[in-house]
Write a protein that holds these residues in place. Structure first.
Motif, PDB file in Angstrom:
ATOM      1  N   UNK A 160       0.825  -1.212   0.000  1.00  0.00           N
ATOM      2  CA  UNK A 160       0.000   0.000   0.000  1.00  0.00           C
ATOM      3  C   UNK A 160       0.858   1.261   0.000  1.00  0.00           C
ATOM      4  N   UNK A 161       0.386   2.276  -0.695  1.00  0.00           N
ATOM      5  CA  UNK A 161       1.135   3.534  -0.789  1.00  0.00           C
ATOM      6  C   UNK A 161       1.329   4.146   0.596  1.00  0.00           C
ATOM      7  N   UNK A 162       0.295   4.073   1.429  1.00  0.00           N
ATOM      8  CA  UNK A 162       0.399   4.654   2.769  1.00  0.00           C
ATOM      9  C   UNK A 162       1.490   3.957   3.585  1.00  0.00           C
ATOM     10  N   UNK A 163       1.633   2.639   3.400  1.00  0.00           N
ATOM     11  CA  UNK A 163       2.691   1.901   4.095  1.00  0.00           C
ATOM     12  C   UNK A 163       4.068   2.331   3.592  1.00  0.00           C
ATOM     13  N   UNK A 164       4.193   2.482   2.268  1.00  0.00           N
ATOM     14  CA  UNK A 164       5.471   2.917   1.689  1.00  0.00           C
ATOM     15  C   UNK A 164       5.846   4.302   2.185  1.00  0.00           C
ATOM     16  N   UNK A 165       4.876   5.203   2.265  1.00  0.00           N
ATOM     17  CA  UNK A 165       5.155   6.550   2.760  1.00  0.00           C
ATOM     18  C   UNK A 165       5.510   6.525   4.240  1.00  0.00           C
ATOM     19  N   UNK A 166       4.820   5.655   4.991  1.00  0.00           N
ATOM     20  CA  UNK A 166       5.116   5.558   6.423  1.00  0.00           C
ATOM     21  C   UNK A 166       6.518   5.053   6.693  1.00  0.00           C
ATOM     22  N   UNK A 167       6.984   4.121   5.870  1.00  0.00           N
ATOM     23  CA  UNK A 167       8.334   3.597   6.047  1.00  0.00           C
ATOM     24  C   UNK A 167       9.399   4.643   5.753  1.00  0.00           C
ATOM     25  N   UNK A 168       9.077   5.629   4.907  1.00  0.00           N
ATOM     26  CA  UNK A 168      10.039   6.668   4.548  1.00  0.00           C
ATOM     27  C   UNK A 168       9.813   7.966   5.313  1.00  0.00           C
ATOM     28  N   UNK A 169       8.855   7.988   6.224  1.00  0.00           N
ATOM     29  CA  UNK A 169       8.479   9.254   6.867  1.00  0.00           C
ATOM     30  C   UNK A 169       9.498   9.723   7.906  1.00  0.00           C
ATOM     31  N   UNK A 170      10.154   8.771   8.605  1.00  0.00           N
ATOM     32  CA  UNK A 170      11.034   9.169   9.713  1.00  0.00           C
ATOM     33  C   UNK A 170      12.164  10.103   9.283  1.00  0.00           C
ATOM     34  N   UNK A 171      12.968   9.765   8.247  1.00  0.00           N
ATOM     35  CA  UNK A 171      14.047  10.691   7.862  1.00  0.00           C
ATOM     36  C   UNK A 171      13.530  12.064   7.451  1.00  0.00           C
ATOM     37  N   UNK A 172      12.425  12.091   6.694  1.00  0.00           N
ATOM     38  CA  UNK A 172      11.880  13.375   6.239  1.00  0.00           C
ATOM     39  C   UNK A 172      11.352  14.186   7.412  1.00  0.00           C
ATOM     40  N   UNK A 173      10.702  13.528   8.367  1.00  0.00           N
ATOM     41  CA  UNK A 173      10.165  14.238   9.533  1.00  0.00           C
ATOM     42  C   UNK A 173      11.276  14.883  10.357  1.00  0.00           C
ATOM     43  N   UNK A 174      12.295  14.095  10.704  1.00  0.00           N
ATOM     44  CA  UNK A 174      13.382  14.642  11.518  1.00  0.00           C
ATOM     45  C   UNK A 174      14.197  15.667  10.738  1.00  0.00           C
ATOM     46  N   UNK A 175      14.375  15.457   9.451  1.00  0.00           N
ATOM     47  CA  UNK A 175      15.101  16.432   8.631  1.00  0.00           C
ATOM     48  C   UNK A 175      14.355  17.761   8.607  1.00  0.00           C
ATOM     49  N   UNK A 176      13.044  17.724   8.418  1.00  0.00           N
ATOM     50  CA  UNK A 176      12.250  18.952   8.412  1.00  0.00           C
ATOM     51  C   UNK A 176      12.276  19.629   9.774  1.00  0.00           C
ATOM     52  N   UNK A 177      12.129  18.844  10.850  1.00  0.00           N
ATOM     53  CA  UNK A 177      12.110  19.395  12.200  1.00  0.00           C
ATOM     54  C   UNK A 177      13.430  20.087  12.534  1.00  0.00           C
ATOM     55  N   UNK A 178      14.539  19.401  12.300  1.00  0.00           N
ATOM     56  CA  UNK A 178      15.845  19.982  12.617  1.00  0.00           C
ATOM     57  C   UNK A 178      16.161  21.177  11.722  1.00  0.00           C
ATOM     58  N   UNK A 179      15.745  21.108  10.470  1.00  0.00           N
ATOM     59  CA  UNK A 179      16.008  22.217   9.549  1.00  0.00           C
ATOM     60  C   UNK A 179      15.286  23.478   9.993  1.00  0.00           C
ATOM     61  N   UNK A 180      14.025  23.341  10.390  1.00  0.00           N
ATOM     62  CA  UNK A 180      13.270  24.526  10.795  1.00  0.00           C
ATOM     63  C   UNK A 180      13.775  25.056  12.131  1.00  0.00           C
ATOM     64  N   UNK A 181      14.254  24.149  13.016  1.00  0.00           N
ATOM     65  CA  UNK A 181      14.843  24.611  14.276  1.00  0.00           C
ATOM     66  C   UNK A 181      16.126  25.402  14.020  1.00  0.00           C
TER      67      UNK A 181
ATOM     68  N   UNK B 102      21.589  10.875   0.015  1.00  0.00           N
ATOM     69  CA  UNK B 102      21.189   9.476  -0.015  1.00  0.00           C
ATOM     70  C   UNK B 102      20.279   9.084   1.128  1.00  0.00           C
ATOM     71  N   UNK B 103      19.389   9.984   1.551  1.00  0.00           N
ATOM     72  CA  UNK B 103      18.474   9.688   2.652  1.00  0.00           C
ATOM     73  C   UNK B 103      17.242   8.952   2.122  1.00  0.00           C
ATOM     74  N   UNK B 104      16.846   7.872   2.762  1.00  0.00           N
ATOM     75  CA  UNK B 104      15.674   7.116   2.298  1.00  0.00           C
ATOM     76  C   UNK B 104      14.368   7.744   2.776  1.00  0.00           C
ATOM     77  N   UNK B 105      14.158   9.002   2.411  1.00  0.00           N
ATOM     78  CA  UNK B 105      12.974   9.718   2.850  1.00  0.00           C
ATOM     79  C   UNK B 105      11.883   9.730   1.796  1.00  0.00           C
ATOM     80  N   UNK B 106      10.852  10.528   2.063  1.00  0.00           N
ATOM     81  CA  UNK B 106       9.718  10.627   1.147  1.00  0.00           C
ATOM     82  C   UNK B 106      10.160  11.239  -0.179  1.00  0.00           C
ATOM     83  N   UNK B 107      11.053  12.228  -0.124  1.00  0.00           N
ATOM     84  CA  UNK B 107      11.534  12.842  -1.345  1.00  0.00           C
ATOM     85  C   UNK B 107      12.219  11.850  -2.256  1.00  0.00           C
TER      86      UNK B 107
END
Length: 313
Positions: A86-107, A262-267
């Motif tokens: 499922x697409x939602x599962x694929x996105x969920x598996x890649x969400x962690x790097x993108x989430x932390x990258x966005x959080x740290x970048x905005x901080x 080479x981050x396995x994120x959503x992007x």
């Protein structure tokens, strides 16, 4: 206040519906048969027919649209053609790097931009103000991939302080994974800080000449409370707005940085889906990013109620 919340919530639902409609239309009006494009030139007519039936492309457009909206409402974004999940599962598996990258970048962007923007407005016209404005313009014009390569060359290759790329293996601890995100977060944070800095400076300049600031100073109040408690608090709404927009843009705009490091994120997942013509993944990623964008802006609107009570009326 209830009317304000209801208007913002209704606007959020309308925007999400429009985005979902646009995504649906784009896939259907793309040149060629979507099923044939997804499967590639080596697909047989039987394979194409089976995929069309699986995706419901043989049904009338209105029926397809109704099924599509129903799937979205139930959290079903379809199945990836190439990942077999499922697409939602694929996105969920890649969400962690993108989430932390966005959080740290905005901080990082906020920590850089807010103090410099406040000091630049307070010392308007000074050498510090001119230097900070120049640096903000330079940071805004620097391509993120170029800055990423410079940081990799200096801090990863020469000094060896950080990993060159990747996010660690399955058994890697969270601390080690976050260590992989330092250079990507600095890259995005520095580039994103320019816009926040300029908005902070402009918003502070708008309030520093107001009557209540002069009144606070005439009463003998120290400069630090005047600047932080009175001026900065009243300048915070436009600053919060641009921080929210920046955070939302980082979620959707980290594709280049994730690819360079080479981050396995959503992007990275979206780039792979585009190369493979995996339309369900592209479609689902667009919907999720749009939903996050709208939710962030809705949260910022709710923060207005806390910062400025006048918004409630």
């Amino acid at each position: 206040m209830a009317s304000y919340v209801l208007k913002r919530f209704t606007g959020m639902i309308v925007v999400l519906f429009v985005v979902a409609t646009i995504v649906f239309v784009i896939v259907r009006i793309a040149p060629g048969d979507p099923a044939a494009v997804m499967l590639g030139p080596d697909a047989t007519p039987a394979d194409i027919a089976a995929l069309r039936d699986r995706l419901g492309l043989n049904q009338p457009l209105l029926v397809q649209f109704g099924v599509y909206l129903g799937q979205i409402l139930t959290g079903n974004l379809g199945d990836s053609i190439f990942l077999n999940m499922p697409v939602l599962t694929a996105l969920g598996q890649r969400a962690e790097p993108t989430f932390f990258l966005t959080l740290f970048s905005i901080l990082i962007a906020t920590v850089i931009a807010l103090p410099i923007g406040i000091l630049s407005a307070y010392h308007r016209g000074s050498l510090f103000d001119q230097a900070s404005t120049t640096l903000a313009m330079f940071a805004a014009s620097v391509p993120s991939f170029w800055l990423a390569l410079i940081l990799i060359q200096v801090f990863a290759v020469r000094l060896g302080w950080f990993p060159v790329a990747g996010y660690g293996g399955p058994d890697t601890t969270l601390f080690e994974r976050l260590h992989h995100l330092v250079l990507p977060a600095v890259t995005l944070g520095v580039v994103s800080s320019a816009l926040i800095l300029r908005f902070t400076r402009a918003s502070m300049l708008d309030v520093l000449d107001d009557d209540y600031i002069r009144t606070a100073r005439s009463k003998g109040m120290a400069e630090t409370p005047v600047i932080l408690k009175h001026a900065f608090k009243n300048a915070l709404i436009p600053i919060l707005t641009v921080i929210g927009i920046t955070a939302a843009l980082l979620i959707s705009g980290a594709i280049v940085t994730e690819t360079v490091f080479g981050l396995p994120g959503v992007g990275n997942l979206v780039v792979s889906a585009v190369m493979r013509r995996d339309y369900p993944v592209i479609q689902g990623a667009l919907l999720v990013v749009a939903a996050l964008y709208v939710l962030i802006n809705f949260a910022i609107d709710m923060l207005y109620l806390v910062i400025d009570p006048r918004v409630r009326f």
